[in-house]
Design a protein around this motif. Sequence first.
Motif, PDB file in Angstrom:
ATOM      1  N   ARG A   1       0.166   9.556  -2.431  1.00  0.00           N
ATOM      2  CA  ARG A   1      -0.311  10.734  -1.709  1.00  0.00           C
ATOM      3  C   ARG A   1       0.708  11.864  -1.748  1.00  0.00           C
TER       4      ARG A   1
ATOM      5  N   GLU B   1       0.836  -1.198   0.000  1.00  0.00           N
ATOM      6  CA  GLU B   1       0.000   0.000   0.000  1.00  0.00           C
ATOM      7  C   GLU B   1       0.876   1.255   0.000  1.00  0.00           C
TER       8      GLU B   1
ATOM      9  N   ARG C   1       2.099   4.987  -0.267  1.00  0.00           N
ATOM     10  CA  ARG C   1       1.456   6.300  -0.145  1.00  0.00           C
ATOM     11  C   ARG C   1       2.464   7.447  -0.304  1.00  0.00           C
TER      12      ARG C   1
END
Length: 233
Positions: free
Chosen positions: A208, A184, A186
């Motif tokens: 992100r 995951e 980010r």
Amino acid sequence: MDEIDGLLHQLAMLLPPAVCSGACLPVAVRLALRDPRLAPAGVGRLLALNTAGGIAGSLLAGFVLLPALGLASSALAITGLGVAAAIAALLAGPGAPRRAGRLAAGALAVAWLAVAVFAPVRWPADFLAPPDRLVAWREGQAATLAAVRHGDDLVLQIDNLWQGRRARNHQVVAAHLPMLLHPEPRDVAVIGLGVGQTASRFLMHGVRRLDCVDIEPAVFPFVAAHFGAAWLA
């Protein structure tokens, strides 16, 4: 023969300045000392001044002149200071013939001005790539950047070393592989911008935050201007 010619050219360029540089301290000792009995103290003071000047000159050139003026203007400023010091020594030296001193000083000044005005060399552009292939160049704080044309492609060179190309290449894999393997992802940090091949591909994975870090600040505007890096916005 080409290697011999190159060696002779290097000797012609480097040997005379090296000899003159090595002669500076003995000449300064001769100019400063009038009484042989004071030689130890006089030589010690001159050696201390020489050492302090070497340290100050290195700091001034590396941290002030080169960042502010660039290579060409810094070289002219430093050589101009050397010529000015030589002229002062010629005109103020003890026992120097006045007429000969003025003639030598004038010849030095004219020679320096002639090189500064008429020398065909463009520093550092001529050492980066042939004029028909050099698209743009820029002196940064720690390196010299160049955009060099290779056929239909454009290559980024930093200090004459290949850093990347405008066309897609293997550098994109350095982004896709970790993003596919990480469960995951980010936040991403890329150390060394290159032309942005790796950094820009991270944005395809919906991260992100993306931080790009490079030791040379000038690489960011240079890449944005010449390598289609709209992703930097």
